[in-house]
Design a protein around this motif. Structure first.
Motif, mmCIF file in Angstrom:
data_model
loop_
_atom_site.group_PDB
_atom_site.id
_atom_site.type_symbol
_atom_site.label_atom_id
_atom_site.label_comp_id
_atom_site.label_asym_id
_atom_site.label_seq_id
_atom_site.Cartn_x
_atom_site.Cartn_y
_atom_site.Cartn_z
ATOM 1 N N LYS A 133 0.826 -1.222 0.000
ATOM 2 C CA LYS A 133 0.000 0.000 0.000
ATOM 3 C C LYS A 133 0.857 1.269 0.000
ATOM 4 C CE LYS A 133 -4.317 -1.822 1.876
ATOM 5 N NZ LYS A 133 -5.272 -1.818 3.001
ATOM 6 N N ASP A 143 0.302 3.971 -2.873
ATOM 7 C CA ASP A 143 -0.026 5.375 -2.568
ATOM 8 C C ASP A 143 0.982 6.330 -3.218
ATOM 9 O OD1 ASP A 143 -2.251 4.694 -1.047
ATOM 10 O OD2 ASP A 143 -1.160 4.686 0.863
ATOM 11 N N LYS A 203 0.585 6.483 -6.999
ATOM 12 C CA LYS A 203 -0.589 7.286 -7.357
ATOM 13 C C LYS A 203 -0.259 8.786 -7.251
ATOM 14 C CE LYS A 203 -5.039 8.113 -8.105
ATOM 15 N NZ LYS A 203 -5.578 7.952 -9.454
ATOM 16 N N GLN A 204 0.346 9.150 -6.109
ATOM 17 C CA GLN A 204 0.678 10.568 -5.868
ATOM 18 C C GLN A 204 1.636 11.105 -6.924
ATOM 19 O OE1 GLN A 204 2.231 10.338 -1.883
ATOM 20 N NE2 GLN A 204 0.357 11.064 -0.935
ATOM 21 N N LEU A 209 -7.166 2.167 -6.494
ATOM 22 C CA LEU A 209 -6.610 3.535 -6.518
ATOM 23 C C LEU A 209 -6.539 4.093 -7.937
ATOM 24 C CD1 LEU A 209 -3.459 3.734 -4.178
ATOM 25 C CD2 LEU A 209 -5.663 4.813 -3.817
#
Length: 299
Positions: free
Chosen positions: A95, A99, A102-103, A143
């Motif tokens: 994760k 994350d 994605k950012q 996501l």
């Protein structure tokens, strides 16, 4: 000339990450940022010699992961359940990378995933080192990270270590203790994973958002035993051990592996034909054993 797109390889000094890093470097169409907890390891220095940028990074450190992914086009992620025997820790690591990907807007992540067996079997089976990876796959896709999951068959390398044939107590022969009955089990050498992953990076539109099962071939335990017999000049048999008897062998992870074999009985999707297309040089079990006979000389 524009600089090459960077692919970040997690666990680059491990067997799977190392295979991927070397294959991408050999392809020369991307540059590699190889991540490892210890940049002074011989495997890290070897990657540096091949042209990789080697960076210290711990998968549990959110900031370090984010820093390592900055400016990258894509990433290859492998998490290791066996480091801590902890599904929770493995999911958390996955994760953290999802994350950050994605950012930072990564364009293509390839994750070494597996099926969420507990979910698929409605709780009948629990294979922690599969289930955690299944949760991470779902998280990436939820996501909206452009991700391909590669689900890798059992490693041929296991036959040199904890699946090594065992001397029979009642005669001059060896048993291959795998509770598969007569169901073929997919296998592949971990060294052959890298070139397949590199091919997927070169065809993102074809594989984005998909799970790809990698396998060199699927053989019954008797077929694996026959190949070992021929290569080693010793009699190796399939004793037809049941998953229940295997569980009782009592070593750490015996129940985990028995449930994995029960799941293998359900024939999860591993695509031999596609694997050979992605890596035309993928080795058969017979080739693998003939090249690694030395590891079994003590039988």
């Amino acid at each position: 000339m524009a600089s090459k797109k960077v692919i970040v390889v997690f666990g680059a000094t491990g067997s799977q990450g190392g295979s991927v890093a070397r294959a991408i470097l050999a392809g020369k169409d991307f540059s590699v940022r190889a991540l490892t907890r210890d940049v002074s390891r011989p495997a890290a220095l070897a990657l540096q010699d091949l042209g990789a940028e080697v960076v210290k990074c711990d998968l549990n450190d959110q900031e370090a992961v984010k820093e390592a992914l900055k400016g990258a086009y894509g990433a290859f992620l492998v998490t290791n359940f066996w480091d801590d025997f902890s599904k929770e820790k493995e999911v958390q690591q996955g994760k953290i990378v999802a994350d950050a990907s994605k950012q930072l807007g990564l364009k293509h992540v390839i994750y070494s995933g597996l099926e969420n067996v507990k979910k698929l079997t409605k709780g009948k089976l629990e294979v922690l080192h599969f289930d955690g990876k299944g949760e991470v796959e779902e998280y990436f896709w939820a996501l909206g990270v452009p991700m391909t999951s590669v689900r890798i068959a059992a490693y041929f390398e296991n036959f040199l270590t904890f699946w090594k044939p065992v001397k029979a107590s009642d005669g001059d022969y060896y048993n291959l203790m795998l509770p598969m009955n007569d169901v073929p089990m997919d296998g592949i050498s971990v060294a052959d994973v890298g070139p397949a992953v590199a091919s997927i990076f070169r065809s993102p539109e074809e594989f984005m958002g998909k799970a790809v099962g990698l396998s060199a071939e699927a053989l019954t335990v008797q077929q694996y035993a026959d190949i070992l017999s021929k290569a080693l000049g010793k009699v190796v048999k399939d004793p037809k051990i049941t998953p229940e008897a295997y569980e009782k062998l009592g070593f750490p992870g015996a129940k985990e592996l028995a449930d994995m074999m029960r799941f293998y009985h359900m024939k999860p999707d591993r695509d031999v034909k596609l694997t050979h297309k992605l890596n035309p040089n993928v080795k058969s079990f017979s080739q693998f054993i003939s090249e690694n006979k030395e590891a079994l000389k003590d039988l």
